[in-house]
Design an enzyme around this catalytic site. Structure first.
Site, PDB file in Angstrom:
ATOM      1  N   CYS A  96     -25.378  72.347  92.792  1.00  0.00           N
ATOM      2  CA  CYS A  96     -24.386  72.428  91.718  1.00  0.00           C
ATOM      3  C   CYS A  96     -23.632  73.754  91.843  1.00  0.00           C
ATOM      4  O   CYS A  96     -24.247  74.815  92.002  1.00  0.00           O
ATOM      5  CB  CYS A  96     -25.083  72.350  90.359  1.00  0.00           C
ATOM      6  SG  CYS A  96     -23.924  72.601  88.999  1.00  0.00           S
ATOM      7  N   HIS A 124     -39.869  76.741  89.398  1.00  0.00           N
ATOM      8  CA  HIS A 124     -38.761  75.777  89.325  1.00  0.00           C
ATOM      9  C   HIS A 124     -37.930  75.882  90.599  1.00  0.00           C
ATOM     10  O   HIS A 124     -37.698  76.975  91.115  1.00  0.00           O
ATOM     11  CB  HIS A 124     -37.902  76.061  88.093  1.00  0.00           C
ATOM     12  CG  HIS A 124     -36.889  74.989  87.814  1.00  0.00           C
ATOM     13  ND1 HIS A 124     -35.704  74.898  88.513  1.00  0.00           N
ATOM     14  CD2 HIS A 124     -36.890  73.951  86.948  1.00  0.00           C
ATOM     15  CE1 HIS A 124     -35.024  73.845  88.077  1.00  0.00           C
ATOM     16  NE2 HIS A 124     -35.721  73.252  87.119  1.00  0.00           N
ATOM     17  N   GLU A 126     -34.829  75.706  91.182  1.00  0.00           N
ATOM     18  CA  GLU A 126     -33.652  76.597  91.100  1.00  0.00           C
ATOM     19  C   GLU A 126     -34.072  78.061  91.220  1.00  0.00           C
ATOM     20  O   GLU A 126     -33.404  78.862  91.897  1.00  0.00           O
ATOM     21  CB  GLU A 126     -32.915  76.365  89.776  1.00  0.00           C
ATOM     22  CG  GLU A 126     -31.680  77.243  89.652  1.00  0.00           C
ATOM     23  CD  GLU A 126     -31.010  77.140  88.289  1.00  0.00           C
ATOM     24  OE1 GLU A 126     -30.986  76.045  87.698  1.00  0.00           O
ATOM     25  OE2 GLU A 126     -30.522  78.179  87.807  1.00  0.00           O
ATOM     26  N   THR A 164     -30.082  78.320  84.957  1.00  0.00           N
ATOM     27  CA  THR A 164     -28.969  77.635  84.264  1.00  0.00           C
ATOM     28  C   THR A 164     -29.429  76.727  83.128  1.00  0.00           C
ATOM     29  O   THR A 164     -28.613  76.318  82.313  1.00  0.00           O
ATOM     30  CB  THR A 164     -28.177  76.759  85.258  1.00  0.00           C
ATOM     31  OG1 THR A 164     -29.097  75.859  85.881  1.00  0.00           O
ATOM     32  CG2 THR A 164     -27.469  77.594  86.296  1.00  0.00           C
ATOM     33  N   SER A 222     -38.017  68.110  84.106  1.00  0.00           N
ATOM     34  CA  SER A 222     -36.608  68.467  83.905  1.00  0.00           C
ATOM     35  C   SER A 222     -36.532  69.563  82.853  1.00  0.00           C
ATOM     36  O   SER A 222     -36.828  69.328  81.672  1.00  0.00           O
ATOM     37  CB  SER A 222     -35.811  67.234  83.454  1.00  0.00           C
ATOM     38  OG  SER A 222     -34.626  67.634  82.806  1.00  0.00           O
ATOM     39  N   SER A 223     -36.125  70.749  83.285  1.00  0.00           N
ATOM     40  CA  SER A 223     -36.118  71.902  82.383  1.00  0.00           C
ATOM     41  C   SER A 223     -35.213  71.657  81.179  1.00  0.00           C
ATOM     42  O   SER A 223     -35.613  71.839  80.027  1.00  0.00           O
ATOM     43  CB  SER A 223     -35.658  73.143  83.154  1.00  0.00           C
ATOM     44  OG  SER A 223     -35.484  74.229  82.294  1.00  0.00           O
ATOM     45  N   ASN A 224     -33.989  71.181  81.433  1.00  0.00           N
ATOM     46  CA  ASN A 224     -33.079  71.055  80.287  1.00  0.00           C
ATOM     47  C   ASN A 224     -33.502  69.943  79.343  1.00  0.00           C
ATOM     48  O   ASN A 224     -33.279  70.038  78.137  1.00  0.00           O
ATOM     49  CB  ASN A 224     -31.626  70.943  80.765  1.00  0.00           C
ATOM     50  CG  ASN A 224     -31.281  69.553  81.224  1.00  0.00           C
ATOM     51  OD1 ASN A 224     -30.891  68.728  80.423  1.00  0.00           O
ATOM     52  ND2 ASN A 224     -31.462  69.274  82.503  1.00  0.00           N
TER      53      ASN A 224
HETATM   54  S1  SF4 Z   1     -27.598  71.153  84.340  1.00  0.00           S
HETATM   55 FE1  SF4 Z   1     -25.901  72.598  84.630  1.00  0.00          FE
HETATM   56  S2  SF4 Z   1     -26.465  73.827  86.441  1.00  0.00           S
HETATM   57 FE2  SF4 Z   1     -27.783  72.001  86.411  1.00  0.00          FE
HETATM   58  S3  SF4 Z   1     -26.715  70.506  87.673  1.00  0.00           S
HETATM   59 FE3  SF4 Z   1     -26.025  70.154  85.568  1.00  0.00          FE
HETATM   60  S4  SF4 Z   1     -24.141  71.404  85.349  1.00  0.00           S
HETATM   61 FE4  SF4 Z   1     -25.221  72.122  87.164  1.00  0.00          FE
END
Ligand code: SF4
Length: 309
Positions: A96, A124, A126, A164, A222-224
């Site tokens: 990304c 992680h 990333e 991120t 999945s962190s987010n």
């Molecule tokens: S969550 Fe944010 S940093 Fe991760 S892939 Fe999607 S846009 Fe890119």
């Protein structure tokens, strides 16, 4: 029952680009096709591509000499790129661009002689990639306790960066702790938490007061997605993080509940809709779609693919 469908939810621009890259690469080169790490952190997506002949590897050494390897949305360190080159692999970089931006900040700070404190989650993908940009110049902190334990000289030349996909609120606490302990620390103008992570968190924060229960579609790694469930739980509500509708348990709901439904940035919409369909048929749920923020972001395919299409 009422369902509030949060917007924005689900795929972000980086995930869309990474998945399209893998689909195009499969069309162009056929199976087996190798992907370093999970293309995105989502089990149904990984299972779908595995069935199509994609092989997900954790080591470049697992990829046969001369084969094609795609780097996931989470990015890779220069060492991995070098390893691929030395094995004559055809590399397609689906990192990304917002992760790449953090890599470039790391390189810049390291070149200028800073020690970089990265706020992120140990292990992680990333974080591994970002730390690999400036080995020997970076330390990782996960929370304010880690900041308290940092043993850097009081006048060290310091910069911070963030993963991120952190919780916006938790990152603020850690950055504040860093600024208190090391007032000279510099960083990006804002933290590096991406627009998609911020917007999905904002939508949950805004809509959760109306809900009794929260359903987050997304994988445990999945962190987010995890952060969305944590924000909901932090308000005292029950929140469930699931990959697909078959994991949904009727006992979680009362027939009069308002259910907030959202999805992490790597969770496919078809699984959101399957959950909505189940709640409709089992509880007669009515659906209301609510837009907290509009998104109009897209990223181009990796150059290695664009030149071939
Ligand atoms: S969550 Fe944010 S940093 Fe991760 S892939 Fe999607 S846009 Fe890119």
């Amino acid at each position: 029952m009422k369902i509030i469908l949060a917007n924005p939810r689900g795929f972000c621009a980086g995930v869309n680009m990474a998945i399209e890259s893998l689909e195009r690469a499969l069309q162009l080169f056929g199976a087996p096709l190798y992907v370093y790490h999970e293309i995105v952190h989502n089990r149904p997506i990984v299972e779908k591509f595995t069935a199509l002949g994609v092989v997900f590897v954790n080591e470049i050494a697992e990829v046969p000499n001369g084969a094609t390897v795609l780097y996931s949305a989470h990015g890779v360190s220069p060492e991995i790129r070098e390893h691929s080159r030395s094995r004559n692999l055809r590399a397609i970089d689906a990192t990304c661009p917002l992760v790449t931006k953090v890599h470039m900040e790391a390189v810049k700070f390291a070149r200028e002689g800073y020690t970089i404190v990265l706020v992120g989650h140990e292990g992680h993908d990333e974080v591994l990639g970002t730390m690999g940009e400036a080995p020997g110049h970076m330390v990782l902190v996960e929370d304010a306790d880690d900041v308290a334990k940092l043993d850097l000289p009081a006048d060290a030349k310091l910069a911070f960066l963030t993963q991120t996909t952190l919780s916006v609120d938790e990152a603020k606490v850690v950055i504040e702790a860093l600024r208190q302990k090391y007032p000279q620390i510099v960083g990006p103008n804002k933290d590096d938490i991406c627009y998609a992570t911020q917007n999905r968190q904002e939508a949950v924060r805004d809509l959760v007061p109306e809900a009794d229960v929260v359903l987050v579609l997304g994988s445990r790694n999945s962190s987010n997605s995890q952060r969305l469930a944590e924000i909901a739980k932090g308000t005292g509500r029950a929140a469930y993080l699931i990959d697909r509708a078959s994991e949904l348990q009727p006992a979680w709901f009362k027939p009069t509940d308002t259910v907030l439904v959202t999805a992490g940035a790597s969770a496919p919409e078809e699984h959101v809709q399957a959950c909505v369909d189940r709640l409709r048929s089992e509880f007669g749920a009515e659906v209301e779609s609510r837009v907290v923020r509009e998104e109009h972001v897209s990223f181009p395919l990796p150059r290695e693919l664009r030149v071939l299409l």
